[in-house]
Write a protein that holds these residues in place. Structure first.
Motif, PDB file in Angstrom:
ATOM      1  N   ASN A 151       0.869  -1.025   0.110  1.00  0.00           N
ATOM      2  CA  ASN A 151       0.056  -0.021  -0.042  1.00  0.00           C
ATOM      3  C   ASN A 151       0.808   1.192   0.096  1.00  0.00           C
ATOM      4  N   ARG A 152       2.303   1.071   0.109  1.00  0.00           N
ATOM      5  CA  ARG A 152       3.064   2.203   0.124  1.00  0.00           C
ATOM      6  C   ARG A 152       3.421   2.572  -1.201  1.00  0.00           C
ATOM      7  N   GLN A 153       3.572   3.813  -1.559  1.00  0.00           N
ATOM      8  CA  GLN A 153       4.151   4.401  -2.860  1.00  0.00           C
ATOM      9  C   GLN A 153       5.524   4.555  -2.879  1.00  0.00           C
ATOM     10  N   ARG A 154       6.309   4.035  -3.662  1.00  0.00           N
ATOM     11  CA  ARG A 154       7.794   4.522  -3.343  1.00  0.00           C
ATOM     12  C   ARG A 154       8.101   6.006  -3.920  1.00  0.00           C
ATOM     13  N   THR A 155       8.950   6.757  -3.042  1.00  0.00           N
ATOM     14  CA  THR A 155       8.995   8.050  -3.354  1.00  0.00           C
ATOM     15  C   THR A 155      10.038   8.505  -4.256  1.00  0.00           C
ATOM     16  N   GLU A 156      11.121   7.446  -3.987  1.00  0.00           N
ATOM     17  CA  GLU A 156      12.507   7.584  -4.874  1.00  0.00           C
ATOM     18  C   GLU A 156      12.597   6.354  -5.590  1.00  0.00           C
ATOM     19  N   PHE A 157      13.079   6.203  -7.058  1.00  0.00           N
ATOM     20  CA  PHE A 157      13.415   5.317  -7.149  1.00  0.00           C
ATOM     21  C   PHE A 157      14.470   5.366  -8.609  1.00  0.00           C
ATOM     22  N   ASN A 158      15.178   4.307  -8.950  1.00  0.00           N
ATOM     23  CA  ASN A 158      16.031   4.489  -9.995  1.00  0.00           C
ATOM     24  C   ASN A 158      15.328   4.343 -11.521  1.00  0.00           C
ATOM     25  N   ILE A 159      15.638   4.861 -12.540  1.00  0.00           N
ATOM     26  CA  ILE A 159      15.252   4.286 -13.842  1.00  0.00           C
ATOM     27  C   ILE A 159      16.494   4.038 -14.504  1.00  0.00           C
ATOM     28  N   LEU A 160      16.518   2.571 -14.872  1.00  0.00           N
ATOM     29  CA  LEU A 160      17.999   1.978 -15.396  1.00  0.00           C
ATOM     30  C   LEU A 160      19.024   2.290 -14.505  1.00  0.00           C
ATOM     31  N   ASN A 161      19.993   2.947 -15.119  1.00  0.00           N
ATOM     32  CA  ASN A 161      21.337   3.165 -14.221  1.00  0.00           C
ATOM     33  C   ASN A 161      21.170   4.488 -13.478  1.00  0.00           C
ATOM     34  N   LYS A 162      20.011   5.253 -13.832  1.00  0.00           N
ATOM     35  CA  LYS A 162      20.018   6.466 -13.248  1.00  0.00           C
ATOM     36  C   LYS A 162      19.265   6.780 -11.940  1.00  0.00           C
ATOM     37  N   GLN A 163      19.913   7.126 -10.804  1.00  0.00           N
ATOM     38  CA  GLN A 163      19.628   7.197  -9.691  1.00  0.00           C
ATOM     39  C   GLN A 163      19.393   8.557  -8.798  1.00  0.00           C
ATOM     40  N   PRO A 164      18.572   8.848  -8.147  1.00  0.00           N
ATOM     41  CA  PRO A 164      18.374  10.379  -7.562  1.00  0.00           C
ATOM     42  C   PRO A 164      19.332  10.550  -6.502  1.00  0.00           C
ATOM     43  N   SER A 165      19.913  11.564  -6.155  1.00  0.00           N
ATOM     44  CA  SER A 165      20.782  11.773  -5.032  1.00  0.00           C
ATOM     45  C   SER A 165      20.306  13.080  -4.467  1.00  0.00           C
ATOM     46  N   LYS A 166      20.161  12.882  -3.040  1.00  0.00           N
ATOM     47  CA  LYS A 166      19.801  14.094  -2.334  1.00  0.00           C
ATOM     48  C   LYS A 166      20.602  14.267  -0.933  1.00  0.00           C
ATOM     49  N   ALA A 167      20.300  15.615  -0.494  1.00  0.00           N
ATOM     50  CA  ALA A 167      21.062  15.654   0.830  1.00  0.00           C
ATOM     51  C   ALA A 167      20.241  15.289   2.008  1.00  0.00           C
ATOM     52  N   ASP A 168      20.797  14.963   3.250  1.00  0.00           N
ATOM     53  CA  ASP A 168      20.135  14.509   4.316  1.00  0.00           C
ATOM     54  C   ASP A 168      18.737  15.297   4.725  1.00  0.00           C
ATOM     55  N   ASP A 169      18.963  16.514   4.751  1.00  0.00           N
ATOM     56  CA  ASP A 169      17.541  17.114   5.112  1.00  0.00           C
ATOM     57  C   ASP A 169      16.544  17.555   3.880  1.00  0.00           C
ATOM     58  N   VAL A 170      16.629  16.748   3.109  1.00  0.00           N
ATOM     59  CA  VAL A 170      15.438  16.925   2.240  1.00  0.00           C
ATOM     60  C   VAL A 170      13.917  16.409   2.444  1.00  0.00           C
ATOM     61  N   PHE A 171      13.217  16.977   2.445  1.00  0.00           N
ATOM     62  CA  PHE A 171      11.885  16.713   2.572  1.00  0.00           C
ATOM     63  C   PHE A 171      11.092  16.256   1.102  1.00  0.00           C
ATOM     64  N   ILE A 172      10.656  14.843   1.199  1.00  0.00           N
ATOM     65  CA  ILE A 172       9.786  14.299   0.025  1.00  0.00           C
ATOM     66  C   ILE A 172       8.485  13.843   0.500  1.00  0.00           C
ATOM     67  N   ALA A 225       4.963  11.786  -3.361  1.00  0.00           N
ATOM     68  CA  ALA A 225       5.521  12.600  -4.326  1.00  0.00           C
ATOM     69  C   ALA A 225       6.406  11.414  -5.127  1.00  0.00           C
ATOM     70  N   VAL A 226       7.004  11.736  -6.083  1.00  0.00           N
ATOM     71  CA  VAL A 226       7.686  10.824  -6.992  1.00  0.00           C
ATOM     72  C   VAL A 226       9.033  11.744  -7.375  1.00  0.00           C
ATOM     73  N   VAL A 227      10.234  11.134  -7.005  1.00  0.00           N
ATOM     74  CA  VAL A 227      11.434  11.560  -7.672  1.00  0.00           C
ATOM     75  C   VAL A 227      12.217  10.445  -8.186  1.00  0.00           C
ATOM     76  N   CYS A 228      12.263  10.443  -9.463  1.00  0.00           N
ATOM     77  CA  CYS A 228      13.138   9.225  -9.919  1.00  0.00           C
ATOM     78  C   CYS A 228      14.051   9.771 -11.058  1.00  0.00           C
ATOM     79  N   GLY A 229      14.939   8.870 -11.637  1.00  0.00           N
ATOM     80  CA  GLY A 229      16.039   9.119 -12.379  1.00  0.00           C
ATOM     81  C   GLY A 229      16.997   9.907 -12.009  1.00  0.00           C
TER      82      GLY A 229
END
Length: 174
Positions: free
Chosen positions: A53-74, A78-82
């Motif tokens: 029932n949970r939606q993934r907020t961050e995920f990779n697309i092929l070999n592209k992956q999101p990078s974020k700082a420690d204090d980021v709010f998602i 919301a969706v952050v991908c690639g």
């Protein structure tokens, strides 16, 4: 036969249970079940514990992956991908989509992407510029805005329901 059985079942469910009885009648969402001594007949699982029932907020697309700082709010939906870079104190609010599948997206520090905004990048730009989407620091992207392969300078506000297309450049403090 079925009607008689159904009538008996309805009468059985309507009869009150004695206070000292082991079984206790419980009604939830119009589904009736009993709390038996060895556990409930229907198990209820908290939404936080239910994996599907949970939606993934961050995920990779092929070999592209999101990078974020420690204090980021998602936000949880919301969706952050690639290929996405989120710097310090970036906030991605409810229903927003940041999709870096075709090119890079960079969001500078203290920037906010509000509800249901879409940020994505084309693979190539008709203007000949780099097709990456670059958002500066201290930027607010208001709800339902769409940004595609553009550059937003520092200290800008992108209005609600705005559409900023390929090759567009917003200068700082605009």
């Amino acid at each position: 036969m079925l009607r008689r059985g159904a009538k008996e079942l309805v009468q059985l469910l309507r009869t009150p249970v004695k206070q000292g009885a082991q079984l206790q009648y419980v009604a939830t969402r119009n589904v009736n079940f009993y709390d038996a001594p060895n556990g409930p007949a229907v198990e209820q699982v908290k939404i936080e514990d239910e994996w599907y029932n949970r939606q993934r907020t961050e995920f990779n697309i092929l070999n592209k992956q999101p990078s974020k700082a420690d204090d980021v709010f998602i936000a949880p939906n919301a969706v952050v991908c690639g290929d996405v870079d989120l710097y310090q104190k970036v906030s991605i609010f409810f229903g927003a989509v940041v999709r870096g599948d075709l090119n890079t997206i960079r969001i500078g520090e203290n920037s906010t992407i509000l509800d249901k905004a879409v940020v994505h990048a084309a693979s190539t730009s008709p203007t000949g510029l780099n097709a990456a989407t670059i958002i500066g620091s201290n930027v607010t992207v208001e709800p339902h805005a769409v940004l595609r392969s553009c550059r937003i300078g520092d200290n800008c506000i992108v209005g609600a329901r705005s559409v900023v297309c390929e090759g567009a450049i917003m200068h700082p403090e605009s």
